[in-house]
Design an enzyme around this catalytic site. Structure first.
Site, PDB file in Angstrom:
ATOM      1  N   HIS A 402       0.809  -1.217   0.000  1.00  0.00           N
ATOM      2  CA  HIS A 402       0.000   0.000   0.000  1.00  0.00           C
ATOM      3  C   HIS A 402       0.843   1.268   0.000  1.00  0.00           C
ATOM      4  CE1 HIS A 402      -3.710   1.972  -0.059  1.00  0.00           C
ATOM      5  NE2 HIS A 402      -4.342   1.378   0.944  1.00  0.00           N
ATOM      6  N   ASP A 406      -2.356   1.589  -4.530  1.00  0.00           N
ATOM      7  CA  ASP A 406      -3.616   1.862  -3.861  1.00  0.00           C
ATOM      8  C   ASP A 406      -4.647   0.784  -4.193  1.00  0.00           C
ATOM      9  OD1 ASP A 406      -2.724   4.205  -2.619  1.00  0.00           O
ATOM     10  OD2 ASP A 406      -3.147   5.401  -4.411  1.00  0.00           O
TER      11      ASP A 406
END
Length: 430
Positions: A402, A406
């Site tokens: 992350h 995304d």
């Protein structure tokens, strides 16, 4: 009689040295051509070094746990024919700390050796030797920024650190190097409380895997996306053609190359998943090299790599998957076989798992787990209406970093893989 120098062979573009783990022959023993003389280990792969000639082993120039550079003479074999001069090992070896002040070398000569077992990080034997020689503590070594794979400290990193650590001083100044006099702490061997428990030290490969896994979790912000896929068409197609495929190609057709083909296509559609992270920089990989996690007979794990996977058709993919899988089980992978991966796939369904949350193979940013294929009742939509039928389904579990990926990208990527699998042409040729 002649003397033949057995040298450490080249083991791939990215491998410059190896650690000797076991001598299979002793001095005085007869050796046949192509017979294994010793076992070596790199960061990923254990392999054997065979002799190029037949003869008698007369000299062993390195011992177990010694680090040897590619091209160095490691043993001498006496054969028939003209003589060959043996270069003394002392002349071959170049001191990795030659740039460091001799005054500092003398000052740290009596420093207590560091206990690297207390660190969770992996350091190559060469780096540890340099750190010990220069009086660098474990805590100090852990803070050195590494430029190698997975942030590993390389020889260049530690030499640069030593150079900055010991700045040139004026002739009137006296070098006062700091010596860590703290006694190294050793990890105590666990004691069985009831006397019936067996305590076994991890082998070398397990220690490496342990270090990689912990480092990955500490490095990447892992997040997962899951999606269920209908692979009924794939199952029917494989059942129909697998015998003909094996007869024509001489290879068994498993589900893995079919899934690998879909992953390679999805990576071309979403190049943002085919990247790696180096500090604050993102490296966009040009080639699509798929890592294929494989379990070894001893229970350990290794990840051989299919290079340029997007350029292979299904036959080529099947041959690559089978070749790497077979050589992994036989312990015959070469160091280069595990290098250069840009994305990894692991088949947890082999052990009956429906889905999983795999750990990213650093410095990659994603890994896909393939769950077990199961027959399940499902709603089937038709122009005449919906009905319940039996379908072959599986879960895809996508772990991604992350920090740079995304949810939109991570989720879209695994959805695209699912779309390719569900759109599989049951009438296609192989």
């Amino acid at each position: 009689m002649a003397k033949f120098e057995l040298k450490l062979p080249k083991m791939g573009e990215s491998v410059a040295e190896a650690t000797i783990t076991n001598w299979l022959k002793n001095v005085g023993e007869k050796i046949d051509a192509d017979e294994a003389v010793l076992e070596i280990a790199t960061d990923k792969v254990d392999s054997e070094v065979p002799s190029e000639v037949s003869g008698i082993l007369t000299e062993i120039l390195f011992q177990v746990n010694d680090v040897v550079k590619v091209g160095q003479t490691i043993a001498v074999i006496e054969t028939e024919g003209g003589s060959v001069a043996v270069t003394p090992v002392a002349q071959e070896m170049v001191s990795p700390v030659a740039e460091v002040s001799k005054t500092v070398e003398v000052a740290v000569a009596n420093a207590a050796p560091a206990d690297f077992k207390s660190s969770d990080k992996f350091f190559s034997p060469l780096v540890k030797n340099i750190a010990t020689a220069e009086g660098i503590s474990v805590a100090e070594l852990e803070n050195i920024a590494g430029s190698g794979k997975d942030g590993r400290v390389t020889k260049e990193d530690i030499l640069k650190y030593i150079g900055n650590r010991q700045k040139p001083l004026a002739t009137s100044q006296i070098v006062q190097p700091t010596i860590n006099n703290q006694q190294p702490t050793t990890q105590a061997v666990p004691v069985s409380v009831n006397g019936g428990d067996e305590i076994v030290e991890m082998d070398r490969m397990r220690k490496l895997i342990s270090g990689y896994m912990v480092a990955s979790v500490q490095t990447s912000a892992h997040v997962q996306s899951f999606i269920e896929v209908d692979v009924t068409n794939i199952v029917k197609w494989r059942d129909r053609i697998k015998n003909a495929f094996e007869k024509r190609e001489g290879e068994k057709l498993t589900f893995t190359p079919i899934f690998m083909e879909a992953v390679a296509k999805a990576l071309k559609d979403f190049p943002g998943m085919n990247i790696s992270v180096d500090g604050d920089f993102i490296i966009k990989r040009k080639n699509i090299n798929l890592g294929m996690a494989a379990a070894l007979p001893n229970g350990n794990l290794i990840v051989p790599v299919i290079k340029n996977a997007d350029q292979l058709n299904l036959v080529g993919m099947a041959k690559a998957v089978n070749d790497l899988g077979n050589r992994a089980k036989a312990g015959k992978l070469k160091p280069d076989d595990t290098q250069g991966g840009t994305y990894t796939v692991t088949n947890v369904g082999t052990f009956g798992s429906v889905f999983g949350t795999p750990i990213i193979n650093q410095p990659q940013v994603g890994i896909l787990a393939l769950g077990a294929i199961r027959k399940v009742p499902a709603v089937i939509e038709t122009p005449e209406g919906d009905f319940i039928g039996i379908r072959q389904k599986m879960f895809l579990s996508h772990s991604y970093d992350h920090r740079v990926v995304d949810g939109a990208l991570g989720g879209s990527f695994v959805k695209r893989v699912a779309e390719y699998l569900e759109a599989f042409d049951a009438n296609r040729e192989y």
